[in-house]
Write a protein that holds these residues in place. Structure first.
Motif, PDB file in Angstrom:
ATOM      1  N   ILE A 165      66.841  93.914  40.902  1.00 36.00           N
ATOM      2  CA  ILE A 165      66.656  93.101  39.687  1.00 36.00           C
ATOM      3  C   ILE A 165      67.740  92.023  39.680  1.00 36.00           C
ATOM      4  O   ILE A 165      68.924  92.343  39.815  1.00 36.00           O
ATOM      5  N   LEU A 166      67.342  90.776  39.552  1.00 38.49           N
ATOM      6  CA  LEU A 166      68.348  89.725  39.398  1.00 38.49           C
ATOM      7  C   LEU A 166      68.286  89.174  37.981  1.00 38.49           C
ATOM      8  O   LEU A 166      67.218  88.799  37.488  1.00 38.49           O
ATOM      9  N   ASP A 167      69.430  89.194  37.330  1.00 31.65           N
ATOM     10  CA  ASP A 167      69.573  88.651  35.988  1.00 31.65           C
ATOM     11  C   ASP A 167      69.942  87.177  36.127  1.00 31.65           C
ATOM     12  O   ASP A 167      71.084  86.832  36.443  1.00 31.65           O
ATOM     13  N   GLU A 168      68.927  86.321  35.925  1.00 30.22           N
ATOM     14  CA  GLU A 168      69.150  84.866  36.023  1.00 30.22           C
ATOM     15  C   GLU A 168      69.060  84.234  34.634  1.00 30.22           C
ATOM     16  O   GLU A 168      68.648  83.085  34.483  1.00 30.22           O
ATOM     17  N   ILE A 169      69.459  85.024  33.654  1.00 29.77           N
ATOM     18  CA  ILE A 169      69.402  84.562  32.269  1.00 29.77           C
ATOM     19  C   ILE A 169      70.288  83.328  32.068  1.00 29.77           C
ATOM     20  O   ILE A 169      69.909  82.388  31.375  1.00 29.77           O
ATOM     21  N   GLN A 170      71.445  83.328  32.707  1.00 31.47           N
ATOM     22  CA  GLN A 170      72.325  82.167  32.605  1.00 31.47           C
ATOM     23  C   GLN A 170      72.133  81.201  33.784  1.00 31.47           C
ATOM     24  O   GLN A 170      72.185  79.990  33.633  1.00 31.47           O
ATOM     25  N   SER A 171      71.911  81.752  34.987  1.00 31.82           N
ATOM     26  CA  SER A 171      71.889  80.915  36.195  1.00 31.82           C
ATOM     27  C   SER A 171      70.524  80.304  36.476  1.00 31.82           C
ATOM     28  O   SER A 171      70.415  79.359  37.261  1.00 31.82           O
ATOM     29  N   GLY A 172      69.460  80.813  35.836  1.00 34.98           N
ATOM     30  CA  GLY A 172      68.109  80.383  36.185  1.00 34.98           C
ATOM     31  C   GLY A 172      67.664  79.102  35.512  1.00 34.98           C
ATOM     32  O   GLY A 172      68.406  78.474  34.764  1.00 34.98           O
ATOM     33  N   ARG A 173      66.442  78.701  35.803  1.00 36.34           N
ATOM     34  CA  ARG A 173      65.791  77.541  35.210  1.00 36.34           C
ATOM     35  C   ARG A 173      66.495  76.232  35.544  1.00 36.34           C
ATOM     36  O   ARG A 173      66.637  75.352  34.703  1.00 36.34           O
ATOM     37  N   GLY A 174      66.937  76.129  36.799  1.00 33.57           N
ATOM     38  CA  GLY A 174      67.440  74.845  37.267  1.00 33.57           C
ATOM     39  C   GLY A 174      68.937  74.658  37.177  1.00 33.57           C
ATOM     40  O   GLY A 174      69.497  73.772  37.820  1.00 33.57           O
ATOM     41  N   ARG A 175      69.629  75.497  36.404  1.00 31.57           N
ATOM     42  CA  ARG A 175      71.051  75.259  36.150  1.00 31.57           C
ATOM     43  C   ARG A 175      71.907  75.169  37.421  1.00 31.57           C
ATOM     44  O   ARG A 175      72.828  74.372  37.503  1.00 31.57           O
ATOM     45  N   THR A 176      71.585  75.983  38.408  1.00 27.69           N
ATOM     46  CA  THR A 176      72.436  75.986  39.609  1.00 27.69           C
ATOM     47  C   THR A 176      71.908  75.042  40.697  1.00 27.69           C
ATOM     48  O   THR A 176      72.413  75.044  41.808  1.00 27.69           O
ATOM     49  N   GLY A 177      70.856  74.263  40.363  1.00 29.12           N
ATOM     50  CA  GLY A 177      70.339  73.317  41.349  1.00 29.12           C
ATOM     51  C   GLY A 177      69.041  73.779  41.986  1.00 29.12           C
ATOM     52  O   GLY A 177      68.406  73.027  42.718  1.00 29.12           O
TER      53      GLY A 177
ATOM     54  N   ALA B  29      67.247  69.130  40.662  1.00 23.83           N
ATOM     55  CA  ALA B  29      67.949  68.272  41.640  1.00 23.83           C
ATOM     56  C   ALA B  29      69.123  67.571  40.947  1.00 23.83           C
ATOM     57  O   ALA B  29      70.206  67.411  41.521  1.00 23.83           O
ATOM     58  N   ARG B  30      68.882  67.177  39.717  1.00 24.30           N
ATOM     59  CA  ARG B  30      69.943  66.502  38.956  1.00 24.30           C
ATOM     60  C   ARG B  30      71.137  67.446  38.735  1.00 24.30           C
ATOM     61  O   ARG B  30      72.295  67.039  38.800  1.00 24.30           O
ATOM     62  N   ALA B  31      70.827  68.733  38.475  1.00 24.22           N
ATOM     63  CA  ALA B  31      71.904  69.714  38.268  1.00 24.22           C
ATOM     64  C   ALA B  31      72.746  69.843  39.532  1.00 24.22           C
ATOM     65  O   ALA B  31      73.966  70.020  39.465  1.00 24.22           O
ATOM     66  N   ARG B  32      72.075  69.741  40.682  1.00 30.04           N
ATOM     67  CA  ARG B  32      72.817  69.826  41.954  1.00 30.04           C
ATOM     68  C   ARG B  32      73.762  68.626  42.084  1.00 30.04           C
ATOM     69  O   ARG B  32      74.943  68.766  42.368  1.00 30.04           O
ATOM     70  N   GLU B  33      73.186  67.425  41.820  1.00 33.72           N
ATOM     71  CA  GLU B  33      73.957  66.186  41.983  1.00 33.72           C
ATOM     72  C   GLU B  33      75.093  66.101  40.953  1.00 33.72           C
ATOM     73  O   GLU B  33      76.257  65.858  41.298  1.00 33.72           O
ATOM     74  N   MET B  34      74.771  66.348  39.695  1.00 27.95           N
ATOM     75  CA  MET B  34      75.794  66.254  38.643  1.00 27.95           C
ATOM     76  C   MET B  34      76.782  67.430  38.734  1.00 27.95           C
ATOM     77  O   MET B  34      77.942  67.300  38.376  1.00 27.95           O
ATOM     78  N   GLY B  35      76.288  68.567  39.251  1.00 30.50           N
ATOM     79  CA  GLY B  35      77.183  69.709  39.461  1.00 30.50           C
ATOM     80  C   GLY B  35      78.275  69.344  40.460  1.00 30.50           C
ATOM     81  O   GLY B  35      79.453  69.696  40.283  1.00 30.50           O
ATOM     82  N   ALA B  36      77.879  68.596  41.511  1.00 31.01           N
ATOM     83  CA  ALA B  36      78.872  68.172  42.503  1.00 31.01           C
ATOM     84  C   ALA B  36      79.885  67.230  41.855  1.00 31.01           C
ATOM     85  O   ALA B  36      81.091  67.271  42.151  1.00 31.01           O
ATOM     86  N   ALA B  37      79.399  66.388  40.921  1.00 31.94           N
ATOM     87  CA  ALA B  37      80.309  65.456  40.231  1.00 31.94           C
ATOM     88  C   ALA B  37      81.286  66.222  39.330  1.00 31.94           C
ATOM     89  O   ALA B  37      82.484  65.909  39.279  1.00 31.94           O
ATOM     90  N   VAL B  38      80.785  67.249  38.625  1.00 30.02           N
ATOM     91  CA  VAL B  38      81.672  68.065  37.772  1.00 30.02           C
ATOM     92  C   VAL B  38      82.695  68.769  38.651  1.00 30.02           C
ATOM     93  O   VAL B  38      83.900  68.794  38.346  1.00 30.02           O
TER      94      VAL B  38
ATOM     95  N   GLU C 286      61.248  65.644  35.091  1.00 31.96           N
ATOM     96  CA  GLU C 286      62.472  64.830  35.128  1.00 31.96           C
ATOM     97  C   GLU C 286      63.380  65.222  36.288  1.00 31.96           C
ATOM     98  O   GLU C 286      64.509  64.732  36.390  1.00 31.96           O
ATOM     99  N   GLY C 287      62.896  66.107  37.153  1.00 26.80           N
ATOM    100  CA  GLY C 287      63.673  66.490  38.340  1.00 26.80           C
ATOM    101  C   GLY C 287      65.041  67.050  37.975  1.00 26.80           C
ATOM    102  O   GLY C 287      66.049  66.732  38.611  1.00 26.80           O
ATOM    103  N   LEU C 288      65.099  67.910  36.931  1.00 24.45           N
ATOM    104  CA  LEU C 288      66.414  68.322  36.418  1.00 24.45           C
ATOM    105  C   LEU C 288      67.142  69.324  37.319  1.00 24.45           C
ATOM    106  O   LEU C 288      68.368  69.420  37.260  1.00 24.45           O
TER     107      LEU C 288
END
Ligand SMILES: Cc1ncc(COP(=O)(O)O)c(C=O)c1O
Length: 405
Positions: free
Chosen positions: A228-240, A313-322, A309-311
């Protein structure tokens, strides 16, 4: 960069009502927010805040995304609730959309992350009990966070949350996160499930080592247990990626989602494949509110916004900026580590001042939080842009300078 806190009559009035009528489950910042848009919030004095916490990873598509607002307004004018005794078109469509995005087969919808995890635990216990009377054990990790119900508390490996509520639900083995040898020693034929976060969130924004997650998959397979993977926080695009585990090439039997899923509206899901997807029959499990038309309409709009909105991919790109912004702050202020994935990032400071830094950042108009004595966590909405990241880093820089000075 203004430096003040809201001191209005409104804060005093609402604080008074809290003191008198609301159970003291949270230490709250002295602010009453009135309005949100995108990455910003405004308090009742009209002061603007840059929200790099996003309602603890909930407002992934930003505050009041126009497509989510429109879907909720349209749906609530038509039909809000009918119960799960009837067919709900929006629920069926949402299940199809989510399963299609991550190779799962069936969904159970709930209202909160803890409830989605409860459903996953009940599937594991049901299949375990059916296989053998002693196949009841669940392996989870130290420093995990899976929720605050009695069931999820037992697999939340943090003494501070568990201690007041003993006795806990039994048959749980806790192993140190990222300790592959401990995991392999703990999983045996009595194990019905291994449950992990691919990136521990509340436990300090700690990504899984690839070999640890792969070992969990293999150990579960060897012993006929569910992963079982709990992706409650990490899922839905957040990690890229749609799910963080997709970056690891690991496919669980069950994945749980919540937070970003509803675009700000409360909804959660337990998605499963194979025998886990078929475990429940009518009467085994249920919920009055879960998967209602209004919540599913909001979640469908949020899913579509993330896709169109390709969010991810955006999370990956902006994550690198953060990450590079935090690396610069680490170098400047003698920090220890920058860690995370996509737009789930943390700066580990060299001293236990994270709470003070977060308070100082709040006074300067930036929302973040502390997930350990020296760990500042950032979870910006996925719609964040470079200029907003620069603004956030400038405030954080000044907050750290002020705190460690
Ligand atoms: C990984 C993870 N699992 C479960 C939960 C519990 O979710 P909820 O508060 O919606 O019950 C959280 C909440 O922070 C979480 O981060």
């Amino acid at each position: 960069m203004a430096d003040s806190t809201q001191t209005s009559a409104k804060v005093s009035e609402v604080t008074g009502l809290y003191d008198r009528y609301v159970m003291a489950t949270y230490g709250r910042f002295p602010v009453v927010f009135e309005r949100g848009q995108g990455v910003y919030l405004w308090d009742t004095d009209g002061r603007r805040y840059l929200d790099f916490l996003a309602g603890i990873a909930v407002n992934g598509v930003g505050h009041c995304h126009p497509k989510v607002v429109e879907a909720v307004q349209r749906q609530c004018a038509k039909l809000m609730h009918v119960s799960n005794l009837y067919l709900i078109e929006q629920q069926a469509e949402l299940a199809q959309a989510l399963c299609g995005m991550c190779g799962m087969e069936k969904a159970f919808f709930a209202n909160s992350g803890a409830e989605a995890n409860e459903a996953a635990l009940k599937i594991a216990r049901k299949l375990g009990n059916a296989a053998s009377p002693d196949k009841t054990w669940i392996v989870a990790a130290v420093n995990s966070f899976h929720g605050r119900t009695l069931g999820t508390l037992a697999i939340t490996g943090q003494e501070k949350y568990q201690k007041p509520y003993v006795p806990l639900v039994p048959d749980v083995t806790l192993i140190p996160y990222n300790d592959t040898a401990a995991l392999e020693a703990a999983v045996d034929d009595r194990t019905c499930a291994v449950i992990l976060e691919p990136v521990q969130g509340e436990g300090g924004v700690l990504p899984a080592a690839p070999e640890f997650l792969r070992a969990a998959r293999e150990a579960a397979d060897r012993h006929g247990a569910l992963m079982i993977l709990d992706e409650i926080q990490s899922g839905r695009g957040r990690t890229g990626e749609f799910l963080a585990c997709q970056a690891y090439g690991v496919v669980p039997d069950i994945v749980t989602l919540a937070k970003t899923m509803g675009g700000g509206f409360p909804i959660a899901a337990c998605l499963a494949r194979g025998k886990a997807a078929e475990a429940f029959v009518p009467g085994d499990h249920g919920t009055t509110f879960g998967g209602g038309p209004l919540a599913c309409a909001a979640a469908l709009a949020a899913v579509r916004a993330i896709e169109s909105e390709g969010l991810s991919a955006r999370a990956r790109e902006m994550g690198a900026a953060v990450q590079s912004g935090l690396e610069a702050l680490k170098a400047k202020h003698g920090g220890v580590e920058v860690r995370g994935m996509g737009l789930m990032q943390a700066l580990v400071l060299g001293s236990p001042v994270a709470r003070d830094v977060v308070q100082a950042a709040f006074r300067k108009g930036l929302l973040a939080n502390a997930v350990g004595p020296g760990i500042v966590r950032l979870l910006p909405p996925l719609v964040v842009n470079q200029q907003q990241i620069d603004e956030g880093m400038e405030i954080l820089d000044s907050a750290i300078a002020e705190t460690v000075a």
